[in-house]
Design a protein around this motif. Structure first.
Motif, PDB file in Angstrom:
ATOM      1  N   THR A  60      58.784  23.499  31.911  1.00  0.00           N
ATOM      2  CA  THR A  60      57.493  23.624  32.525  1.00  0.00           C
ATOM      3  C   THR A  60      57.266  25.055  32.321  1.00  0.00           C
ATOM      4  N   SER A  61      56.041  25.668  32.036  1.00  0.00           N
ATOM      5  CA  SER A  61      55.780  26.919  31.959  1.00  0.00           C
ATOM      6  C   SER A  61      55.827  27.589  33.395  1.00  0.00           C
ATOM      7  N   ARG A  62      56.300  28.697  33.148  1.00  0.00           N
ATOM      8  CA  ARG A  62      56.461  29.585  34.586  1.00  0.00           C
ATOM      9  C   ARG A  62      55.671  30.851  34.582  1.00  0.00           C
ATOM     10  N   ASP A  63      54.535  30.946  33.715  1.00  0.00           N
ATOM     11  CA  ASP A  63      53.803  32.166  33.657  1.00  0.00           C
ATOM     12  C   ASP A  63      52.583  32.275  34.312  1.00  0.00           C
ATOM     13  N   TRP A  64      52.673  31.697  35.833  1.00  0.00           N
ATOM     14  CA  TRP A  64      51.765  31.672  36.516  1.00  0.00           C
ATOM     15  C   TRP A  64      51.395  33.253  37.045  1.00  0.00           C
ATOM     16  N   PRO A  65      52.204  33.988  37.400  1.00  0.00           N
ATOM     17  CA  PRO A  65      51.982  35.469  37.987  1.00  0.00           C
ATOM     18  C   PRO A  65      51.130  36.093  36.715  1.00  0.00           C
ATOM     19  N   GLU A  66      51.490  36.110  35.387  1.00  0.00           N
ATOM     20  CA  GLU A  66      50.794  36.614  34.465  1.00  0.00           C
ATOM     21  C   GLU A  66      49.344  36.109  34.112  1.00  0.00           C
ATOM     22  N   LEU A  67      49.409  34.781  34.329  1.00  0.00           N
ATOM     23  CA  LEU A  67      47.855  34.103  34.192  1.00  0.00           C
ATOM     24  C   LEU A  67      47.064  34.555  35.462  1.00  0.00           C
ATOM     25  N   ALA A  68      47.554  34.783  36.527  1.00  0.00           N
ATOM     26  CA  ALA A  68      46.774  35.052  37.574  1.00  0.00           C
ATOM     27  C   ALA A  68      46.209  36.551  37.299  1.00  0.00           C
ATOM     28  N   GLU A  69      47.058  37.372  36.830  1.00  0.00           N
ATOM     29  CA  GLU A  69      46.687  38.781  36.707  1.00  0.00           C
ATOM     30  C   GLU A  69      45.665  38.934  35.436  1.00  0.00           C
ATOM     31  N   ARG A  70      45.747  38.257  34.300  1.00  0.00           N
ATOM     32  CA  ARG A  70      44.965  38.133  33.537  1.00  0.00           C
ATOM     33  C   ARG A  70      43.493  37.611  34.008  1.00  0.00           C
ATOM     34  N   ALA A  71      43.444  36.617  34.749  1.00  0.00           N
ATOM     35  CA  ALA A  71      42.264  35.924  35.419  1.00  0.00           C
ATOM     36  C   ALA A  71      41.751  37.089  36.206  1.00  0.00           C
ATOM     37  N   THR A  72      42.480  37.770  37.019  1.00  0.00           N
ATOM     38  CA  THR A  72      41.707  38.867  37.830  1.00  0.00           C
ATOM     39  C   THR A  72      41.228  40.223  37.081  1.00  0.00           C
ATOM     40  N   ALA A  73      41.890  40.532  35.767  1.00  0.00           N
ATOM     41  CA  ALA A  73      41.340  41.594  35.080  1.00  0.00           C
ATOM     42  C   ALA A  73      40.222  41.134  34.126  1.00  0.00           C
ATOM     43  N   THR A  74      39.939  39.886  34.136  1.00  0.00           N
ATOM     44  CA  THR A  74      38.612  39.377  33.298  1.00  0.00           C
ATOM     45  C   THR A  74      37.764  38.795  34.046  1.00  0.00           C
ATOM     46  N   GLY A  75      38.236  38.746  35.542  1.00  0.00           N
ATOM     47  CA  GLY A  75      36.969  38.368  36.438  1.00  0.00           C
ATOM     48  C   GLY A  75      36.702  37.047  36.504  1.00  0.00           C
ATOM     49  N   GLN A  76      37.867  36.074  36.273  1.00  0.00           N
ATOM     50  CA  GLN A  76      37.361  34.725  36.511  1.00  0.00           C
ATOM     51  C   GLN A  76      37.014  34.372  37.850  1.00  0.00           C
ATOM     52  N   PRO A  77      35.982  33.578  38.208  1.00  0.00           N
ATOM     53  CA  PRO A  77      35.635  33.102  39.502  1.00  0.00           C
ATOM     54  C   PRO A  77      36.617  32.365  40.323  1.00  0.00           C
ATOM     55  N   TRP A  78      37.775  32.026  39.644  1.00  0.00           N
ATOM     56  CA  TRP A  78      38.585  31.554  40.514  1.00  0.00           C
ATOM     57  C   TRP A  78      40.197  32.233  40.664  1.00  0.00           C
ATOM     58  N   ALA A  79      39.921  33.302  40.037  1.00  0.00           N
ATOM     59  CA  ALA A  79      41.247  34.336  40.000  1.00  0.00           C
ATOM     60  C   ALA A  79      41.859  34.397  41.600  1.00  0.00           C
ATOM     61  N   GLY A  80      41.029  34.553  42.441  1.00  0.00           N
ATOM     62  CA  GLY A  80      41.355  34.864  43.749  1.00  0.00           C
ATOM     63  C   GLY A  80      42.416  33.724  44.382  1.00  0.00           C
ATOM     64  N   GLU A  81      41.946  32.580  44.321  1.00  0.00           N
ATOM     65  CA  GLU A  81      42.651  31.435  44.608  1.00  0.00           C
ATOM     66  C   GLU A  81      43.881  31.289  44.021  1.00  0.00           C
ATOM     67  N   LEU A  82      43.609  31.308  42.449  1.00  0.00           N
ATOM     68  CA  LEU A  82      44.970  31.281  41.783  1.00  0.00           C
ATOM     69  C   LEU A  82      45.996  32.104  42.267  1.00  0.00           C
TER      70      LEU A  82
END
Length: 307
Positions: free
Chosen positions: A124-146
């Motif tokens: 199972t993928s373990r890249d959740w920290p990186e995904l959260a960083e990318r979500a924050t950097a791109t301004g995704q509306p759910w980035a904070g909760e992730l």
């Protein structure tokens, strides 16, 4: 797509919105009404074995499983006869409906269909920290909760990889959820067999029973409905596997992978030509980021449903 074998059209093909993975259309011809599914081949999470699934569907339909008649398959298109029925809400079903679903599962598992493909499960993928960083950097509306749930998502991935699955393994539908069901005269019709394959029996029963016994969240789980699915399974000739967390690991694993897949579609930020619309991907991410930590936290409560 070549649909000439379905007869002469009597109107334009109409998009039916709402698919979580593929795109669906209705086509009316002089030979009847058909559900035409355009398979998403651009960014699938696994290889879709269309011919194997179609053969399994044909066997299930011939055995009297309540489902749309499978008509034809190609590498990118799946056609069934259109079935009229009531869409099932994401809410606890009736005891009789749940019982019949259990019976249907037992009948599906009793089918004698060869299935040579054995899926190889990757870690199972373990890249959740990186995904959260990318979500924050791109301004995704759910980035904070992730971001707030990264540790939980890593714990969920560890659970998925280490949970013991005692067997037996059966050839089954793998995705009997409210959105893949209709009610016709109050009785079930099973749709969307594309995920079919081999699965640990406890995972199939747990996923199905829980999805039919609850509403959109986990505050309205009806234990009696959960048990009705299992009672129907036994009445249909099935035997229940041992209790344990394996009953829920497939549901958690599938939702985890689905959430990550939709996160990647949202991070790309473009409207893909196939698969779910971008707005639906954002909705799926919000549901997963909020719902998965809650589901994982309730595992002990869910296991109590089995006693």
């Amino acid at each position: 797509m070549d649909l000439s074998h379905l007869g002469a059209p009597i109107g334009p093909m109409i998009r039916v919105h709402g698919g979580f993975a593929n795109r669906m259309y209705r086509l009316d011809t002089d030979q009847g009404a058909f559900a035409v599914k355009e398979l998403n081949l651009l960014d699938r999470r696994w290889t879709y074995r269309a011919e194997d699934v179609f053969r399994f569907e044909r066997a299930a339909f011939a055995a009297g499983i309540p489902m749309p008649e499978p008509i034809s398959v190609s590498h990118d298109t799946l056609v069934h006869r259109w079935v009229e029925g009531e869409k099932m809400p994401e809410a606890p079903v009736s005891p009789a409906y749940a019982f019949e679903i259990g019976e249907i599962l037992a009948r599906i598992h009793a089918l004698d269909v060869a299935w040579t493909h054995v899926s190889i499960e990757e870690p199972t993928s373990r890249d959740w920290p990186e995904l959260a960083e990318r979500a924050t950097a791109t301004g995704q509306p759910w980035a904070g909760e992730l971001t707030s749930h990264v540790a939980t998502f890593l714990a969920i991935a560890h659970f998925v990889d280490t949970c013991e699955r005692p067997g037996p393994v059966v050839l089954t539908h793998k995705d009997i959820q409210p959105w893949n069901l209709l009610a016709r005269a109050g009785r079930p019709v099973v749709l969307d067999w594309e995920l079919s394959g081999m699965l640990n029996l406890s995972s199939e029963l747990g996923s199905t029973a829980l999805s039919l016994a609850k509403g959109p969240g986990f505050d309205d789980i009806k234990p009696a409905i959960f048990r009705s699915v299992l009672d129907g399974y036994v009445a249909g000739g099935g035997a229940l596997p041992p209790s344990g967390p394996s009953w829920f690991v497939f549901m958690i694993s599938g939702w985890l992978g689905h959430t990550r897949w939709n996160i990647l579609r949202c991070l790309a930020g473009v409207e893909a030509g196939t698969g779910p619309d971008l707005a639906l991907s954002h909705e799926s991410v919000r549901n997963g980021v909020h719902g998965l930590p809650e589901l994982f936290g309730r595992l002990p409560e869910l296991e109590a449903l089995l006693s």
